[in-house]
Design a protein around this motif. Structure first.
Motif, PDB file in Angstrom:
ATOM      1  N   ARG A  58      53.391  43.391  41.015  1.00  0.00           N
ATOM      2  CA  ARG A  58      52.405  43.110  39.967  1.00  0.00           C
ATOM      3  C   ARG A  58      51.087  43.786  40.320  1.00  0.00           C
ATOM      4  N   GLU A  59      50.367  44.216  39.285  1.00  0.00           N
ATOM      5  CA  GLU A  59      49.038  44.798  39.496  1.00  0.00           C
ATOM      6  C   GLU A  59      48.166  43.803  40.260  1.00  0.00           C
ATOM      7  N   HIS A  60      47.361  44.341  41.156  1.00  0.00           N
ATOM      8  CA  HIS A  60      46.485  43.498  41.975  1.00  0.00           C
ATOM      9  C   HIS A  60      45.075  44.048  41.887  1.00  0.00           C
ATOM     10  N   ARG A  61      44.142  43.198  41.477  1.00  0.00           N
ATOM     11  CA  ARG A  61      42.741  43.590  41.374  1.00  0.00           C
ATOM     12  C   ARG A  61      41.985  42.997  42.557  1.00  0.00           C
ATOM     13  N   VAL A  62      41.318  43.871  43.294  1.00  0.00           N
ATOM     14  CA  VAL A  62      40.631  43.477  44.514  1.00  0.00           C
ATOM     15  C   VAL A  62      39.128  43.688  44.338  1.00  0.00           C
ATOM     16  N   PRO A  63      38.325  42.633  44.505  1.00  0.00           N
ATOM     17  CA  PRO A  63      36.878  42.827  44.460  1.00  0.00           C
ATOM     18  C   PRO A  63      36.426  43.593  45.701  1.00  0.00           C
ATOM     19  N   LEU A  64      35.524  44.527  45.504  1.00  0.00           N
ATOM     20  CA  LEU A  64      35.030  45.334  46.622  1.00  0.00           C
ATOM     21  C   LEU A  64      33.666  44.820  47.079  1.00  0.00           C
ATOM     22  N   PRO A  65      33.593  44.293  48.303  1.00  0.00           N
ATOM     23  CA  PRO A  65      32.294  43.881  48.815  1.00  0.00           C
ATOM     24  C   PRO A  65      31.390  45.106  49.018  1.00  0.00           C
ATOM     25  N   ALA A  66      30.112  44.864  49.142  1.00  0.00           N
ATOM     26  CA  ALA A  66      29.138  45.952  49.286  1.00  0.00           C
ATOM     27  C   ALA A  66      29.502  46.890  50.437  1.00  0.00           C
ATOM     28  N   ARG A  67      29.896  46.349  51.563  1.00  0.00           N
ATOM     29  CA  ARG A  67      30.230  47.195  52.717  1.00  0.00           C
ATOM     30  C   ARG A  67      31.451  48.067  52.421  1.00  0.00           C
TER      31      ARG A  67
END
Length: 76
Positions: A58-67
């Protein structure tokens, strides 16, 4: 900042940056290594991993932290 992360940043190698990115995003190492630029929406801070590369299929959406975004800028 944990000692491991400090050591990774001191090395400055692509491998170290990839490992730090993997830690920050809680991704599997293969997902991080195979990440493609067209999967990344840096302005929105989202990395969308397609179903074909996900273990669950399944598609997975990952939030990207600032670093993580800083790391990607360094690699671009």
């Amino acid at each position: 900042m944990p000692a491991l992360v400090q050591r990774l940043r001191r090395t400055g190698s692509i491998s170290a940056l990839c490992l730090e990115f993997t830690i920050l995003t809680a991704a599997r190492s293969g997902e991080a290594v195979d990440a493609r630029w067209d999967e990344l929406e840096l302005e929105r801070g989202i990395w969308t991993v397609p179903p074909a590369r996900m273990k669950a299929g399944r598609e997975h959406r990952v939030p990207l932290p600032a670093r993580a975004k800083i790391i990607l800028d360094e690699l671009a």
